[in-house]
Design a protein around this motif. Structure first.
Motif, PDB file in Angstrom:
ATOM      1  N   GLU A  31      42.327  22.025  58.027  1.00  0.00           N
ATOM      2  CA  GLU A  31      43.665  22.439  58.456  1.00  0.00           C
ATOM      3  C   GLU A  31      44.637  21.268  58.400  1.00  0.00           C
ATOM      4  O   GLU A  31      45.797  21.417  57.991  1.00  0.00           O
ATOM      5  N   THR A  32      44.160  20.097  58.809  1.00  0.00           N
ATOM      6  CA  THR A  32      45.007  18.903  58.799  1.00  0.00           C
ATOM      7  C   THR A  32      45.400  18.531  57.379  1.00  0.00           C
ATOM      8  O   THR A  32      46.578  18.264  57.088  1.00  0.00           O
ATOM      9  N   LYS A  41      38.622  16.862  52.163  1.00  0.00           N
ATOM     10  CA  LYS A  41      37.999  17.978  52.896  1.00  0.00           C
ATOM     11  C   LYS A  41      36.484  17.889  53.050  1.00  0.00           C
ATOM     12  O   LYS A  41      35.938  18.373  54.041  1.00  0.00           O
ATOM     13  N   LYS A  91      43.662  20.170  65.247  1.00  0.00           N
ATOM     14  CA  LYS A  91      43.319  20.903  64.027  1.00  0.00           C
ATOM     15  C   LYS A  91      42.042  20.349  63.404  1.00  0.00           C
ATOM     16  O   LYS A  91      41.697  19.178  63.576  1.00  0.00           O
ATOM     17  N   THR A  92      41.367  21.195  62.653  1.00  0.00           N
ATOM     18  CA  THR A  92      40.185  20.757  61.914  1.00  0.00           C
ATOM     19  C   THR A  92      40.621  19.865  60.752  1.00  0.00           C
ATOM     20  O   THR A  92      41.812  19.769  60.431  1.00  0.00           O
ATOM     21  N   GLU A 121      34.233  20.287  59.297  1.00  0.00           N
ATOM     22  CA  GLU A 121      35.453  20.767  59.939  1.00  0.00           C
ATOM     23  C   GLU A 121      35.811  19.952  61.190  1.00  0.00           C
ATOM     24  O   GLU A 121      36.975  19.603  61.395  1.00  0.00           O
ATOM     25  N   LEU A 159      49.494  18.269  64.512  1.00  0.00           N
ATOM     26  CA  LEU A 159      48.204  18.241  63.834  1.00  0.00           C
ATOM     27  C   LEU A 159      47.036  18.045  64.788  1.00  0.00           C
ATOM     28  O   LEU A 159      45.887  18.344  64.448  1.00  0.00           O
ATOM     29  N   ASP A 187      45.503  20.438  54.708  1.00  0.00           N
ATOM     30  CA  ASP A 187      46.408  21.450  54.141  1.00  0.00           C
ATOM     31  C   ASP A 187      47.834  21.264  54.653  1.00  0.00           C
ATOM     32  O   ASP A 187      48.805  21.358  53.882  1.00  0.00           O
ATOM     33  N   ALA A 188      47.966  20.989  55.947  1.00  0.00           N
ATOM     34  CA  ALA A 188      49.296  20.827  56.537  1.00  0.00           C
ATOM     35  C   ALA A 188      50.001  19.597  55.977  1.00  0.00           C
ATOM     36  O   ALA A 188      51.196  19.633  55.651  1.00  0.00           O
TER      37      ALA A 188
END
Length: 600
Positions: free
Chosen positions: A145-146, A180, A141-142, A342, A138, A148-149
């Motif tokens: 992205e973090t 987010k 990552k933005t 982000e 991770l 979501d993962a």
């Protein structure tokens, strides 16, 4: 426990990878409520005030309040308390969304994070169980992205608070982003998280929050909701345009700091207003969990230069990335706001730092060799580029990541940083709104608008109209607003509710939830206790009363424009009275004051 609190603290030691549960100190809970107050009590009891904020000895506390997660209006906040790498003061940053309630439903009042992990990790919490998991995949990552993962690893159920690349690279105003788009935004709490190699906290909670007197709580919540639905600010202004409703209002008042506070009005304010946002990129409004105000803005860019969707910008962001930089390109401001989300950066300090850099450039104190590009007021492309460079830790963005004070100081002109205690002040000029200048100067976390929002009476006339030019009596109002805010923050309630309700309603909700029988006066004393405790920590940290001041520009350079042309801040006239009202001798709480609040 059945009384608002769960009575549990999760202590996470990143060094030895342990996660242990301990009982909440209920004596402290009774004296400091929860959230900001209770976390501050734990931090000041466990952390040496002189510690380096990036040291493993610093701690970070995630704190809910006894009203967090209860039904009712806007009871969905949590706090992050630590020592700030931006200011060196005690930091307390507030966020809403859905993560705070999920943390409460998982069974914890506080999460104390200490030590430092050897490599990137994230904290997994699920209904009273916690463990640390590898986050190597991770790192970098933005925030989106973090999240979501991690949600994929939780099969979509988790609520996530995380840092982006800015927190990893220790940008001193990095924030923690949850859901987010919601952020514990100010004072660099995300940088502290990054210094500990902690990428995220992921929570799944399916429990509830029991109240001591369900019938009394239902009645209190119902009456509070009715008041919020009847007040024009919480039922009309904020739902319709969000906080961006203020752009034109503050500009017309002559209090919109423009081009690094060289002016008090922006001739293109209409182009970055809430009204213009509603006409262009706004898709719908959105509320945090259980909120009836729904001040959030869901937006989508349609400008061919940019792409993306997200939330915001809010008023402070429209100002900091707009008027403060002389930028009237709304699409560019929206894009820069998305980038801040982000990468995980506080938009107030980010925009203010860009504005400061622009003035330094125009004065010849920075050149192309320093910045890598022309950096002039009004240049929207340069503003967006510098935001991106800062988030990525590239080129001049590394220096911008230090904040405006350290940047200006490195150029030999610290007076060009519009900050207090190294934290940039927000979207209100202290020359045009005298009470806000006093609030900035005396805020325990550096310049701030959510530690005592005197814009409410001075400009909006809530709860009554005050003359923004007047000096007399502002100290009494400042202390009252600061103490009210401390109580609201500690209870877990959104500060925006205070446009429509006050301490009597918060006290009623608190008593019904906890079974306590506090009076309004006792609740205000708790606010005073919290504020004084923060002050004592700062004094030990070396933040002395000489820092209760404003930039030279605000104190000595008259406003050159607007309805209050010629005004300067009269801080010295207000500060002595403020200290007296607080029971502080020349800025230091007296022994009698400390004893009377039970802090001795």
């Amino acid at each position: 426990m059945g009384n608002g609190w769960h009575g549990k603290v999760l202590r996470v030691n990143l060094t030895d990878k342990s996660c242990t549960v301990e009982p909440l100190n209920m004596e402290w809970a009774a004296a400091f409520i929860g959230g900001r107050g209770l976390a501050s009590k734990y931090l000041t009891s466990e952390v040496d005030a002189t510690v380096d904020p990036f040291s493993s000895e610093n701690k970070m506390i995630l704190a809910t309040g006894p009203l967090t997660g209860t039904y009712g209006a806007a009871n969905g906040r949590y706090m992050v308390v630590t020592k700030s790498p931006l200011t060196g003061t005690i930091a307390c940053s507030n966020s809403g969304g859905y993560f705070p309630c999920e943390l409460k439903y998982a069974g914890y009042d506080l999460v104390i994070i200490e030590g430092k992990a050897e490599s990137p990790v994230y904290l997994k919490i699920k209904n009273g169980e916690a463990e640390l998991a590898d986050a190597g995949h991770l790192w970098g990552k933005t925030t989106a992205e973090t999240e979501d993962a991690i949600r994929a690893e939780f099969h979509g159920d988790a609520k996530v608070a995380c840092i982006g690349p800015a927190g990893e690279s220790l940008v001193r105003y990095a924030c923690i982003v949850n859901d987010k788009h919601r952020a514990a935004g100010r004072s660099g709490v995300g940088a502290v998280m990054g210094s500990k190699n902690l990428k995220a906290v992921a929570v799944r909670g399916t429990g509830g929050v029991a109240t001591a007197d369900n019938a009394a709580f239902r009645a209190a919540a119902r009456d509070t909701l009715k008041m919020l639905r009847q007040h024009p600010v919480t039922s009309e202004g904020l739902p319709a345009l969000g906080t961006a409703v203020l752009v034109n209002i503050i500009n017309q008042s002559g209090a919109l700091p423009t081009r690094n506070s060289q002016c008090g009005t922006f001739d293109k304010a209409e182009d970055i207003s809430g009204e213009r946002l509603a006409q262009t990129f706004l898709k719908r409004n959105k509320g945090c969990m259980g909120c009836v105000i729904a001040c959030g803005r869901v937006t989508r860019l349609t400008d061919p230069r940019f792409s993306g969707a997200g939330e915001g910008p809010e008023y402070e962001t429209l100002w900091s990335l707009g008027a403060a930089c002389g930028v009237s390109d709304l699409a560019a401001i929206v894009q820069a706001n998305y980038l801040c989300d982000e990468y995980g950066m506080d938009t107030i300090t980010m925009g203010s730092t860009v504005a400061c850099a622009m003035e330094l450039y125009e004065r010849g104190l920075l050149g192309d060799a320093d910045t890598g590009m022309p950096l002039k007021f009004g240049d929207a492309d340069a503003m967006v580029r510098l935001v991106e460079m800062t988030g990525k830790g590239e080129g001049f963005g590394v220096r911008a990541g230090l904040g405006s004070y350290r940047l200006a100081e490195s150029c030999g002109a610290p007076e060009l940083s519009m900050s207090v205690k190294k934290q940039e002040f927000p979207a209100y000029d202290g020359r045009a709104i005298q009470g806000m200048g006093l609030e900035y100067a005396t805020s325990n976390r550096g310049a701030c608008h959510v530690r005592g929002y005197l814009v409410s009476p001075e400009i909006l006339g809530v709860p009554e109209k005050l003359d923004p030019e007047a000096v007399a009596g502002k100290a009494v109002w400042a202390k009252a607003f600061q103490d009210v805010t401390a109580v609201v923050d500690s209870a877990g309630v959104c500060l925006f509710t205070t446009f429509g309700i006050g301490i009597p309603q918060v006290t009623r909700l608190f008593n019904a939830a906890t079974g306590y029988g506090y009076s309004d006066e006792q609740m205000m004393e708790i606010g005073d206790r919290i504020y004084t405790l923060e002050r004592l920590f700062n004094l030990k940290a070396g933040i002395d009363p000489s820092q209760d001041t404003l930039p030279k520009r605000i104190l000595e350079e008259p406003l050159p424009d607007g309805p209050l042309k010629g005004a300067v801040s009269h801080l010295p006239e207000m500060l002595a009275e403020y200290y007296d009202v607080r029971g502080w001798e020349k800025g230091i709480p007296t022994a009698a004051k400390v004893k009377s609040l039970g802090l001795a």
